[in-house]
Design an enzyme around this catalytic site. Structure first.
Site, PDB file in Angstrom:
ATOM      1  N   LYS A  22      37.333  -3.888  39.648  1.00  0.00           N
ATOM      2  CA  LYS A  22      37.013  -4.752  40.925  1.00  0.00           C
ATOM      3  C   LYS A  22      38.269  -5.215  41.548  1.00  0.00           C
ATOM      4  O   LYS A  22      38.429  -5.258  42.966  1.00  0.00           O
ATOM      5  CB  LYS A  22      36.235  -6.071  40.468  1.00  0.00           C
ATOM      6  CG  LYS A  22      36.047  -7.233  41.349  1.00  0.00           C
ATOM      7  CD  LYS A  22      35.336  -8.138  40.566  1.00  0.00           C
ATOM      8  CE  LYS A  22      35.754  -9.539  41.313  1.00  0.00           C
ATOM      9  NZ  LYS A  22      36.956 -10.463  40.878  1.00  0.00           N
ATOM     10  N   ASN A  23      39.234  -5.716  40.645  1.00  0.00           N
ATOM     11  CA  ASN A  23      40.296  -6.235  41.207  1.00  0.00           C
ATOM     12  C   ASN A  23      41.316  -5.133  41.838  1.00  0.00           C
ATOM     13  O   ASN A  23      42.319  -5.764  42.407  1.00  0.00           O
ATOM     14  CB  ASN A  23      41.121  -7.246  40.365  1.00  0.00           C
ATOM     15  CG  ASN A  23      40.329  -8.574  40.245  1.00  0.00           C
ATOM     16  OD1 ASN A  23      39.341  -8.810  40.754  1.00  0.00           O
ATOM     17  ND2 ASN A  23      40.683  -9.217  38.960  1.00  0.00           N
ATOM     18  N   CYS A 116      35.219 -18.156  43.351  1.00  0.00           N
ATOM     19  CA  CYS A 116      34.740 -18.783  42.356  1.00  0.00           C
ATOM     20  C   CYS A 116      35.360 -20.086  42.525  1.00  0.00           C
ATOM     21  O   CYS A 116      36.467 -20.324  42.510  1.00  0.00           O
ATOM     22  CB  CYS A 116      35.022 -18.175  41.004  1.00  0.00           C
ATOM     23  SG  CYS A 116      34.036 -16.845  40.464  1.00  0.00           S
ATOM     24  N   ARG A 121      42.687 -23.357  43.958  1.00  0.00           N
ATOM     25  CA  ARG A 121      42.971 -22.215  44.786  1.00  0.00           C
ATOM     26  C   ARG A 121      43.594 -22.183  46.046  1.00  0.00           C
ATOM     27  O   ARG A 121      42.990 -21.837  47.232  1.00  0.00           O
ATOM     28  CB  ARG A 121      41.683 -21.349  44.973  1.00  0.00           C
ATOM     29  CG  ARG A 121      40.875 -21.313  43.539  1.00  0.00           C
ATOM     30  CD  ARG A 121      39.944 -20.002  43.361  1.00  0.00           C
ATOM     31  NE  ARG A 121      40.547 -19.008  43.067  1.00  0.00           N
ATOM     32  CZ  ARG A 121      40.128 -17.831  42.878  1.00  0.00           C
ATOM     33  NH1 ARG A 121      38.870 -17.705  42.698  1.00  0.00           N
ATOM     34  NH2 ARG A 121      40.708 -16.502  42.610  1.00  0.00           N
ATOM     35  N   ASP A 307      40.265 -14.207  33.124  1.00  0.00           N
ATOM     36  CA  ASP A 307      39.028 -13.445  33.556  1.00  0.00           C
ATOM     37  C   ASP A 307      38.206 -13.197  32.403  1.00  0.00           C
ATOM     38  O   ASP A 307      36.918 -12.832  32.344  1.00  0.00           O
ATOM     39  CB  ASP A 307      39.265 -12.351  34.553  1.00  0.00           C
ATOM     40  CG  ASP A 307      39.389 -12.948  35.872  1.00  0.00           C
ATOM     41  OD1 ASP A 307      39.607 -13.967  35.996  1.00  0.00           O
ATOM     42  OD2 ASP A 307      39.811 -11.846  36.941  1.00  0.00           O
ATOM     43  N   ARG A 398      28.497 -10.762  41.540  1.00  0.00           N
ATOM     44  CA  ARG A 398      29.986 -10.396  42.109  1.00  0.00           C
ATOM     45  C   ARG A 398      30.744  -9.524  41.462  1.00  0.00           C
ATOM     46  O   ARG A 398      31.481  -8.942  42.026  1.00  0.00           O
ATOM     47  CB  ARG A 398      30.436 -11.880  42.348  1.00  0.00           C
ATOM     48  CG  ARG A 398      29.913 -12.612  43.433  1.00  0.00           C
ATOM     49  CD  ARG A 398      30.634 -13.876  43.746  1.00  0.00           C
ATOM     50  NE  ARG A 398      32.229 -13.463  43.599  1.00  0.00           N
ATOM     51  CZ  ARG A 398      32.845 -14.180  43.021  1.00  0.00           C
ATOM     52  NH1 ARG A 398      32.939 -15.424  42.698  1.00  0.00           N
ATOM     53  NH2 ARG A 398      34.213 -13.665  43.306  1.00  0.00           N
TER      54      ARG A 398
HETATM   55  C1  UD1 Z   1      43.440 -12.748  41.123  1.00  0.00           C
HETATM   56  C2  UD1 Z   1      41.950 -12.051  40.607  1.00  0.00           C
HETATM   57  C3  UD1 Z   1      41.185 -12.811  39.597  1.00  0.00           C
HETATM   58  C4  UD1 Z   1      42.350 -13.532  38.537  1.00  0.00           C
HETATM   59  C5  UD1 Z   1      43.433 -14.078  39.034  1.00  0.00           C
HETATM   60  C6  UD1 Z   1      44.368 -14.573  37.976  1.00  0.00           C
HETATM   61  C7  UD1 Z   1      41.670 -10.523  42.458  1.00  0.00           C
HETATM   62  C8  UD1 Z   1      40.572 -10.141  43.541  1.00  0.00           C
HETATM   63  N1  UD1 Z   1      41.175 -11.630  41.701  1.00  0.00           N
HETATM   64  O1  UD1 Z   1      43.042 -13.736  41.951  1.00  0.00           O
HETATM   65  O2  UD1 Z   1      39.874 -12.303  39.319  1.00  0.00           O
HETATM   66  O3  UD1 Z   1      41.226 -14.642  37.722  1.00  0.00           O
HETATM   67  O4  UD1 Z   1      44.226 -13.215  39.973  1.00  0.00           O
HETATM   68  O5  UD1 Z   1      44.379 -13.350  37.094  1.00  0.00           O
HETATM   69  O6  UD1 Z   1      42.364  -9.561  42.014  1.00  0.00           O
HETATM   70  N2  UD1 Z   1      47.811 -20.243  43.468  1.00  0.00           N
HETATM   71  C9  UD1 Z   1      48.519 -21.222  44.046  1.00  0.00           C
HETATM   72  N3  UD1 Z   1      48.705 -20.765  45.036  1.00  0.00           N
HETATM   73  C10 UD1 Z   1      48.349 -19.528  45.746  1.00  0.00           C
HETATM   74  C11 UD1 Z   1      48.161 -18.779  45.061  1.00  0.00           C
HETATM   75  C12 UD1 Z   1      47.914 -18.818  43.810  1.00  0.00           C
HETATM   76  O7  UD1 Z   1      48.590 -22.198  43.621  1.00  0.00           O
HETATM   77  O8  UD1 Z   1      48.939 -19.504  47.228  1.00  0.00           O
HETATM   78  C13 UD1 Z   1      47.659 -20.487  41.930  1.00  0.00           C
HETATM   79  C14 UD1 Z   1      46.055 -20.266  41.502  1.00  0.00           C
HETATM   80  O9  UD1 Z   1      45.439 -21.694  41.978  1.00  0.00           O
HETATM   81  C15 UD1 Z   1      45.828 -20.069  40.274  1.00  0.00           C
HETATM   82  C16 UD1 Z   1      47.067 -19.280  39.884  1.00  0.00           C
HETATM   83  O10 UD1 Z   1      47.993 -19.297  41.008  1.00  0.00           O
HETATM   84  O11 UD1 Z   1      46.044 -21.197  39.524  1.00  0.00           O
HETATM   85  C17 UD1 Z   1      46.766 -17.764  39.714  1.00  0.00           C
HETATM   86  O12 UD1 Z   1      46.100 -17.261  41.053  1.00  0.00           O
HETATM   87  P1  UD1 Z   1      46.230 -15.744  41.535  1.00  0.00           P
HETATM   88  O13 UD1 Z   1      46.892 -14.917  40.575  1.00  0.00           O
HETATM   89  O14 UD1 Z   1      46.713 -15.864  42.854  1.00  0.00           O
HETATM   90  O15 UD1 Z   1      44.779 -15.360  41.669  1.00  0.00           O
HETATM   91  P2  UD1 Z   1      44.174 -14.416  42.750  1.00  0.00           P
HETATM   92  O16 UD1 Z   1      44.898 -13.493  43.279  1.00  0.00           O
HETATM   93  O17 UD1 Z   1      43.217 -15.554  43.524  1.00  0.00           O
END
Ligand code: UD1
Length: 419
Positions: A22-23, A116, A121, A307, A398
């Site tokens: 999915k990711n 989620c 986030r 995850d 999802r």
């Molecule tokens: C992706 C995955 C999700 C997985 C996550 C961590 C997809 C579609 N989703 O989500 O399933 O749980 O990686 O492995 O690939 N953060 C910030 N600021 C930002 C971005 C992130 O503070 O601008 C923080 C988030 O709140 C979180 C951490 O960084 O605590 C990791 O987030 P991130 O790696 O960005 O996750 P996603 O890309 O949203």
């Protein structure tokens, strides 16, 4: 609204096929906008997040159709860089569209993306990365990215965010020179994105390590591009933890197990039998109860995936001894533990630490609050004695396609019902 009805106690036996990640599929659907043409994503799961990303592609003029498990995308006629808030509010992955739209049009506009409820986030890492390349970002209710002239240069991410790494890669393609991205996420799904972008004519190197270099490209591909992402290591891990919770023997059909070393180690250390039947099928059997998993800490790849943390905790409810789980990626990811307690689970949460020990589980009526938390409740229900109901099945949908059918084919009693 749908719910799952589960009668627990059955062991799992049989073959389960794992689909593409999915990711990987979600950023690839976004990146297909850069192709300005046709892309086929192979072995793609018709899960809800993918269907919503397809809707987003259609809403800006593209085409997205499933034929069996092949997803046909055609972004030739995409004509807008404004994303509809009714759809972007549904999934966090809509944020990936930003890098792709900047690369194609020089602009992107999005309202706060959904996803989620497992933490705050924020999107500051994305915004900082794009600003490093000269993209202007106006952060109102609608966030407008202006990057008609993207510079090439250096991006240093303050945390290896998966999504920010992917957005930075796609945006950097618009620059004329070489961009270096430091402190990148190393997830296998980022390697998939690199490989796809290179099929489009880009020169991206280093994915899978902490430094990625991106060279802008002019050449557009001709013809249709077919791409099969790596297997969904989270789907695979979910079936492993379900097996760990109830016992049995599974044949897992997947292209590879190679991105799941840290999870497999738990099973190997637990004296589970794992055989490779041929390159694609693995046979895993578990007799008796697993032992506790000691201390597990989640973190960016290659550490234990956040995850799979909820599924591991559900499995640990059936394991002998105490397991300690520390969550280091999403601060609110133990929300589901309150629901696990309704099954009689011995689970205690102290901020980002969870202690779980062998429990006598009974059926319960619970509510899924997020995707992986919902999978955890399903695993707990499979191992609990008696009847359970898990409402809000939409969260589980999802990330898992018809999970009730896959689990039923393995001997579990899981039905879907409306309420
Ligand atoms: C992706 C995955 C999700 C997985 C996550 C961590 C997809 C579609 N989703 O989500 O399933 O749980 O990686 O492995 O690939 N953060 C910030 N600021 C930002 C971005 C992130 O503070 O601008 C923080 C988030 O709140 C979180 C951490 O960084 O605590 C990791 O987030 P991130 O790696 O960005 O996750 P996603 O890309 O949203």
């Amino acid at each position: 609204m749908d719910k799952f009805i589960v009668h627990g106690g059955n062991k799992l036996f049989g073959k389960v096929k794992i689909q593409s990640a999915k990711n990987s599929a979600l950023p690839l659907i976004a990146a297909s906008v850069i192709a300005e043409g046709k892309t086929v994503i192979e072995n793609c799961s018709k899960i809800r997040d993918v269907l919503i990303m397809c809707e987003i592609i259609r809403s800006i003029g593209g085409k997205a159709e499933f034929v069996g498990d092949r997803l046909f995308l055609d972004t030739t006629d995409v004509n807008s860089w404004r994303l509809p808030s009714s759809l972007t509010g549904e999934i966090r992955a809509s944020l990936f569209m930003v890098g792709a739209l900047i690369c194609r049009f020089g602009y992107a506009s999005i309202e706060r993306p959904g996803g989620c409820k497992i933490g705050e986030r924020p999107i500051d890492i994305h915004v900082d990365a794009l600003r490093s390349l000269g993209v202007k970002v106006d952060e109102g209710e609608e966030i407008i990215f202006s990057g008609k002239n993207v510079n090439s240069g250096l991006i240093t991410l303050r945390f290896p965010s998966v999504g920010a790494t992917e957005n930075a890669m796609m945006t950097a393609l618009k620059g004329k020179g070489v961009t270096t991205i430091k402190n990148c996420a190393k997830e296998p799904e980022i390697v998939d994105l690199q490989n796809y972008l290179n099929l489009l004519g880009a020169k991206v190197k280093g994915a899978g390590s902490s430094i990625i270099t991106v060279e802008g490209f002019n050449k557009k591909p001709s013809g249709e591009i077919s791409f099969e992402p790596s297997p969904d290591r989270i789907e695979l891990g979910t079936y492993l933890f379900a097996l760990g919770a109830v016992g049995g023997e599974l044949e897992i059909e997947t292209k590879s197990f190679k991105n799941l070393d840290i999870v497999l180690k738990i099973f190997k250390d637990n004296a589970c039998k794992i055989h490779i039947i041929n390159d694609k099928i693995y046979n895993i059997s578990i007799s008796g109860r697993m032992r506790s998993f000691g201390k597990i800490t989640t973190g960016p790849y290659p550490e234990f995936p956040t995850d799979l943390q909820p599924q591991l905790v559900a499995c640990a409810c059936s394991a002998k001894g105490v397991t300690a789980v520390e969550e280091k990626v999403f601060e609110k990811r133990f929300g589901y533990a309150q629901e696990l307690k309704k099954f009689g689970a011995n689970v205690d949460v102290y901020q980002n630490l969870c202690l779980v020990s062998q429990s006598v589980l009974h059926g319960a009526n619970v509510v899924a609050g997020d995707l992986r938390g919902g999978a955890s409740l399903l695993i707990c229900a499979l191992s609990a004695e008696g009847r359970s109901e898990i409402s809000n099945a939409v969260h589980v949908d999802r990330g898992y396609y018809k999970i009730e059918e896959k689990l039923s084919a393995l001997g579990a009693y899981v039905k879907r019902a409306s309420y």
